[in-house]
Design an enzyme around this catalytic site. Sequence first.
Site, mmCIF file in Angstrom:
data_model
loop_
_atom_site.group_PDB
_atom_site.id
_atom_site.type_symbol
_atom_site.label_atom_id
_atom_site.label_comp_id
_atom_site.label_asym_id
_atom_site.label_seq_id
_atom_site.Cartn_x
_atom_site.Cartn_y
_atom_site.Cartn_z
ATOM 1 N N SER A 16 0.731 -1.251 -0.501
ATOM 2 C CA SER A 16 0.195 0.026 -0.214
ATOM 3 C C SER A 16 0.776 1.431 0.009
ATOM 4 O O SER A 16 0.586 2.304 -0.738
ATOM 5 C CB SER A 16 -0.879 -0.021 1.294
ATOM 6 O OG SER A 16 -1.600 -0.805 0.759
ATOM 7 N N ARG A 41 1.110 8.162 6.141
ATOM 8 C CA ARG A 41 -0.123 7.340 6.726
ATOM 9 C C ARG A 41 -1.722 7.581 7.189
ATOM 10 O O ARG A 41 -2.999 6.691 6.939
ATOM 11 C CB ARG A 41 0.027 7.546 8.152
ATOM 12 C CG ARG A 41 0.126 5.728 9.026
ATOM 13 C CD ARG A 41 0.050 5.261 10.672
ATOM 14 N NE ARG A 41 1.190 4.501 9.623
ATOM 15 C CZ ARG A 41 1.409 3.525 9.319
ATOM 16 N NH1 ARG A 41 0.243 2.962 9.349
ATOM 17 N NH2 ARG A 41 2.193 2.661 8.622
ATOM 18 N N HIS A 44 -3.013 6.395 3.675
ATOM 19 C CA HIS A 44 -2.871 4.966 3.409
ATOM 20 C C HIS A 44 -4.630 4.755 4.368
ATOM 21 O O HIS A 44 -4.885 4.007 4.023
ATOM 22 C CB HIS A 44 -1.779 4.636 4.710
ATOM 23 C CG HIS A 44 -1.970 3.094 4.850
ATOM 24 N ND1 HIS A 44 -1.993 3.194 6.028
ATOM 25 C CD2 HIS A 44 -1.969 2.044 3.931
ATOM 26 C CE1 HIS A 44 -3.083 1.223 6.522
ATOM 27 N NE2 HIS A 44 -2.235 0.987 4.412
#
Length: 212
Positions: A16, A41, A44
């Site tokens: 990812s 993040r 993500h």
Amino acid sequence: MTKLEYVRPEDIEKRSFEIISGEIRERGVSLEPEQAPVIMRVIHTTADFDYLDNLKFSQNAVESALNALKAGAYIVTDTNMALSGINKAALARLGCEAFCFMADPDVAKSAKDNGTTRACASAEKAAGLKGKPLILVSGNAPTFLIRARELIDAGELSPALVIAMPVGFVNVVQSKELIIDSGREYIAACGRKGGSNAAAAVVNALMYMLTR
């Protein structure tokens, strides 16, 4: 027929982040090294590349956050959802504690007695935490940030970092601007976007910088 990409379960997160990094390069965006883990993040967690533009950092936000975490910070969130999203193993390794006061009976009573929201009362209770650095985390309630700013101005609250990421429409943008102008270190999702999951992702990213 749709072609699936085979990825081993233990490699899904790594893959990812490879995809995210590739798309960032394609957009021609260069991230500051200390900010990159946080921004990536959040992307993500949300699959939203708008955070490349709207996630803003004060000058020493990351440094202040890392120092606070290394000192065993108190982390106070404005929702139990944000609290549940914070990685408990990383918290334990750093000796930090995380709280959400929204459901506490004394917070409910204070809000009722004063005609305010529980988020306001939660910020007031957070101001009572002493002895360790404090990180405030807002992914939902603008009034949490508004009251925090009032307490900062009154000299009753001195957070090491404010993560200002409420989502929505009513006073959301204004509450973030109040924190940005407060003189305290902040990470803020400018505009209407944010949310408890994104706010927790910021906390996790900072902790992972010290524990992974």
